[in-house]
Motif scaffolding. Structure first.
Motif, PDB file in Angstrom:
ATOM      1  N   ALA A 191       0.901  -1.262  -0.024  1.00  0.00           N
ATOM      2  CA  ALA A 191      -0.096   0.000   0.103  1.00  0.00           C
ATOM      3  C   ALA A 191       0.930   1.279   0.186  1.00  0.00           C
ATOM      4  CB  ALA A 191      -1.054  -0.039   1.286  1.00  0.00           C
ATOM      5  N   VAL A 192       1.829   1.204   0.771  1.00  0.00           N
ATOM      6  CA  VAL A 192       2.756   2.247   0.875  1.00  0.00           C
ATOM      7  C   VAL A 192       3.588   2.550  -0.642  1.00  0.00           C
ATOM      8  CG1 VAL A 192       5.334   3.146   1.762  1.00  0.00           C
ATOM      9  CG2 VAL A 192       3.390   2.105   3.337  1.00  0.00           C
ATOM     10  N   ALA A 193       3.867   1.587  -1.162  1.00  0.00           N
ATOM     11  CA  ALA A 193       4.502   1.577  -2.379  1.00  0.00           C
ATOM     12  C   ALA A 193       3.661   2.090  -3.777  1.00  0.00           C
ATOM     13  CB  ALA A 193       5.207   0.217  -2.946  1.00  0.00           C
ATOM     14  N   THR A 194       2.317   1.526  -3.517  1.00  0.00           N
ATOM     15  CA  THR A 194       1.433   2.011  -4.345  1.00  0.00           C
ATOM     16  C   THR A 194       0.806   3.423  -4.229  1.00  0.00           C
ATOM     17  OG1 THR A 194       0.641  -0.376  -4.593  1.00  0.00           O
ATOM     18  CG2 THR A 194      -0.651   1.287  -5.388  1.00  0.00           C
ATOM     19  N   ALA A 195       0.711   4.057  -3.128  1.00  0.00           N
ATOM     20  CA  ALA A 195       0.375   5.171  -2.619  1.00  0.00           C
ATOM     21  C   ALA A 195       1.730   6.177  -3.168  1.00  0.00           C
ATOM     22  CB  ALA A 195      -0.016   5.435  -1.502  1.00  0.00           C
ATOM     23  N   ARG A 196       2.896   5.900  -2.929  1.00  0.00           N
ATOM     24  CA  ARG A 196       3.958   6.684  -3.386  1.00  0.00           C
ATOM     25  C   ARG A 196       3.748   6.412  -5.043  1.00  0.00           C
ATOM     26  NH1 ARG A 196       7.091  10.016  -2.146  1.00  0.00           N
ATOM     27  NH2 ARG A 196       9.214   9.197  -2.652  1.00  0.00           N
ATOM     28  N   ARG A 197       3.805   5.497  -5.598  1.00  0.00           N
ATOM     29  CA  ARG A 197       3.814   5.594  -7.027  1.00  0.00           C
ATOM     30  C   ARG A 197       2.878   6.523  -7.729  1.00  0.00           C
ATOM     31  NH1 ARG A 197       5.069  -0.069  -6.845  1.00  0.00           N
ATOM     32  NH2 ARG A 197       2.729  -0.702  -6.761  1.00  0.00           N
ATOM     33  N   LEU A 198       1.375   6.543  -6.823  1.00  0.00           N
ATOM     34  CA  LEU A 198       0.438   7.498  -7.297  1.00  0.00           C
ATOM     35  C   LEU A 198       0.904   9.074  -6.885  1.00  0.00           C
ATOM     36  CD1 LEU A 198      -2.843   5.481  -6.760  1.00  0.00           C
ATOM     37  CD2 LEU A 198      -1.703   6.015  -8.754  1.00  0.00           C
ATOM     38  N   GLY A 199       1.764   9.327  -6.400  1.00  0.00           N
ATOM     39  CA  GLY A 199       2.244  10.605  -5.887  1.00  0.00           C
ATOM     40  C   GLY A 199       1.743  11.071  -4.594  1.00  0.00           C
ATOM     41  N   ALA A 200       1.361  10.432  -3.691  1.00  0.00           N
ATOM     42  CA  ALA A 200       0.681  10.958  -2.276  1.00  0.00           C
ATOM     43  C   ALA A 200       1.916  10.968  -1.364  1.00  0.00           C
ATOM     44  CB  ALA A 200      -0.023   9.775  -1.706  1.00  0.00           C
ATOM     45  N   VAL A 201       1.806  11.835  -0.685  1.00  0.00           N
ATOM     46  CA  VAL A 201       2.676  11.984   0.667  1.00  0.00           C
ATOM     47  C   VAL A 201       2.210  10.908   1.685  1.00  0.00           C
ATOM     48  CG1 VAL A 201       3.626  13.348   2.487  1.00  0.00           C
ATOM     49  CG2 VAL A 201       2.868  14.375   0.127  1.00  0.00           C
ATOM     50  N   VAL A 202       3.231   9.875   1.983  1.00  0.00           N
ATOM     51  CA  VAL A 202       2.790   8.694   2.437  1.00  0.00           C
ATOM     52  C   VAL A 202       3.809   8.508   3.870  1.00  0.00           C
ATOM     53  CG1 VAL A 202       2.657   6.394   2.426  1.00  0.00           C
ATOM     54  CG2 VAL A 202       2.570   7.698   0.354  1.00  0.00           C
ATOM     55  N   THR A 203       2.797   8.312   5.098  1.00  0.00           N
ATOM     56  CA  THR A 203       3.296   7.767   6.286  1.00  0.00           C
ATOM     57  C   THR A 203       2.950   6.500   6.718  1.00  0.00           C
ATOM     58  OG1 THR A 203       1.638   8.995   7.431  1.00  0.00           O
ATOM     59  CG2 THR A 203       3.593  10.118   7.212  1.00  0.00           C
ATOM     60  N   ALA A 204       3.585   5.798   7.352  1.00  0.00           N
ATOM     61  CA  ALA A 204       3.105   4.543   7.964  1.00  0.00           C
ATOM     62  C   ALA A 204       3.726   4.307   9.537  1.00  0.00           C
ATOM     63  CB  ALA A 204       3.608   3.295   7.121  1.00  0.00           C
ATOM     64  N   THR A 205       2.853   3.232   9.835  1.00  0.00           N
ATOM     65  CA  THR A 205       3.379   2.895  11.477  1.00  0.00           C
ATOM     66  C   THR A 205       3.146   1.319  11.705  1.00  0.00           C
ATOM     67  OG1 THR A 205       2.760   3.332  13.723  1.00  0.00           O
ATOM     68  CG2 THR A 205       1.000   2.972  12.059  1.00  0.00           C
ATOM     69  N   ASP A 206       3.872   0.826  12.296  1.00  0.00           N
ATOM     70  CA  ASP A 206       3.861  -0.521  12.688  1.00  0.00           C
ATOM     71  C   ASP A 206       4.390  -0.689  14.019  1.00  0.00           C
ATOM     72  OD1 ASP A 206       4.578  -3.572  12.718  1.00  0.00           O
ATOM     73  OD2 ASP A 206       3.597  -3.225  10.985  1.00  0.00           O
ATOM     74  N   VAL A 207       4.221  -1.870  14.961  1.00  0.00           N
ATOM     75  CA  VAL A 207       4.790  -2.181  16.333  1.00  0.00           C
ATOM     76  C   VAL A 207       6.069  -2.927  16.221  1.00  0.00           C
ATOM     77  CG1 VAL A 207       2.579  -1.993  17.385  1.00  0.00           C
ATOM     78  CG2 VAL A 207       3.460  -4.273  16.635  1.00  0.00           C
TER      79      VAL A 207
END
Length: 377
Positions: free
Chosen positions: A184-200
């Motif tokens: 999802a991160v990779a796809t959103a970046r490819r579409l040009g979004a500014v992306v943040t993500a979190t995980d434990v």
């Protein structure tokens, strides 16, 4: 005699994938098997019966005839009661059984004397990577989640500079950076979004940053030890959850799109997004809950529904996102199954060693009993 492998139509509501493709029919025949495919098996993945026949499979008109005398049944989801009753004693069933929840299906398979393997239990070890259905399907789910979000979002994802002015890039927050989350991160970046993500999981930070996104988490001592030996997220303490919730609350209010992907094997999905979080988001924002089939990460999400909240936030709760890219999902899943069957078909004959670490981890029923410790009871 050659091993007979059968594949039947998926009968679970909304299941468009199939367990064999013409490509894998050829590979199964190369293992020394005969392949039977029930008519219509590939319809949801745009595979005509003729393509199976040309690949060397026998296309059979009805379920009972497809399963008659078959040594192995391949499915995407667990077999129906009708299919189970048509199995010969000792037949092998390979599917994503959803064994923790589908207890009645598991009991029926045990009662029928089947040896059933749950593909979701294949261990995450190096030699089993090519059989890892959770990863192959999660990859597509993560991709599709972004496409669904973009479809529901009333603006563009990339920054666009035009003569009429600049369109700001969408802000996308991905919660859970496993296979689905990273895609999802990779796809959103490819579409040009500014992306943040979190995980434990600490390992996720480097993975997220390698994709050009910013990592958001409370990085304390508990965080540094928050991963199982199998690579899954551990259940966190209430104190950590409180700190992470505070960080999430301040971050989520600024986001245009939130995609949640967090799952804990054998347990309900953790609640990541509360009603208060949703209420703090801007009108027109979108949330896609990838964990909806396991109870959901988002308060207010509904299975197989798109909900619009009073403050104008859209919550997408589609089940089976890989099934929305059925042709590719079927192709990957079917290849996973061929690799798995390679462990038990040797020189054209069945040779099932339940002491093999992969088969031992995945077997759920055998010899008339439920044998998987995590599923018993």
């Amino acid at each position: 005699m050659a091993v007979t492998i059968a594949a039947t139509r998926e009968r679970r509501e909304g299941e468009t994938r199939c367990a064999v493709t013409p490509e894998t029919v050829k590979k199964l025949i190369a293992l020394g098997a005969e392949v039977r495919v029930e008519a219509g098996t590939g319809a949801g993945s745009s595979i005509p019966d003729q393509d199976y026949a040309e690949a060397g499979a026998t296309v059979v008109a009805d379920t009972k005839a497809t399963l008659s005398g078959a040594d192995i049944l391949l499915k995407v989801r667990g077999p129906t009661a009708q299919e189970t009753s048509a199995l010969k004693p000792g037949a092998i069933v390979v599917a994503m059984l959803d064994a923790w929840r589908e207890k009645e299906t598991v009991k029926a398979l045990a009662g029928a004397g089947a040896t059933a393997f749950a593909m979701e239990f294949v261990p995450r070890i190096t030699r089993a990577q090519v059989m890892d259905v959770l990863s192959s399907q999660a990859n597509l789910a993560g991709y599709r989640a972004v496409i669904e979000a973009a479809n529901a979002y009333g603006k563009g994802f990339p920054m666009m500079m035009t003569a009429a002015g600049t369109v700001a890039a969408a802000k996308v927050f991905v919660m859970g950076a496993g296979v689905a989350g990273l895609q999802a991160v990779a796809t959103a970046r490819r579409l040009g979004a500014v992306v943040t993500a979190t995980d434990v999981r600490p390992a996720a930070k480097e993975q997220v940053e390698s994709l050009g996104a910013k990592f958001i988490a409370v990085e304390d001592e508990e965080f540094k030890a928050a991963e199982t030996s199998g690579g899954y997220a551990k259940e966190m303490s209430d104190a950590y959850k409180a700190k992470q919730a505070e960080l999430t609350a301040s971050h989520i209010t600024k986001q245009d799109v939130v995609i949640t992907t967090a799952l804990i094997p054998g347990r309900p999905a953790p609640r990541l997004v509360t009603a208060a979080h949703v209420a703090s988001m801007k009108p027109g924002s979108v949330i896609v809950d990838l964990a909806i089939e396991n109870g959901g990460n988002v308060e207010g999400a509904k299975l197989n529904e798109i909900v619009t909240t009073p403050n104008g936030v859209t919550i997408v709760g589609h089940a089976n996102l890989p099934g929305r890219i059925a042709a590719d999902a079927s192709a990957l899943y079917a290849r996973n199954l061929v690799a798995f069957l390679g462990l038990m078909i040797k020189d054209g004959a069945l040779s099932v060693d339940l002491e093999d670490e992969i088969l031992k981890a995945a077997v759920v029923t055998h010899g008339g009993a439920v044998v998987h410790e995590g599923v018993k009871g």
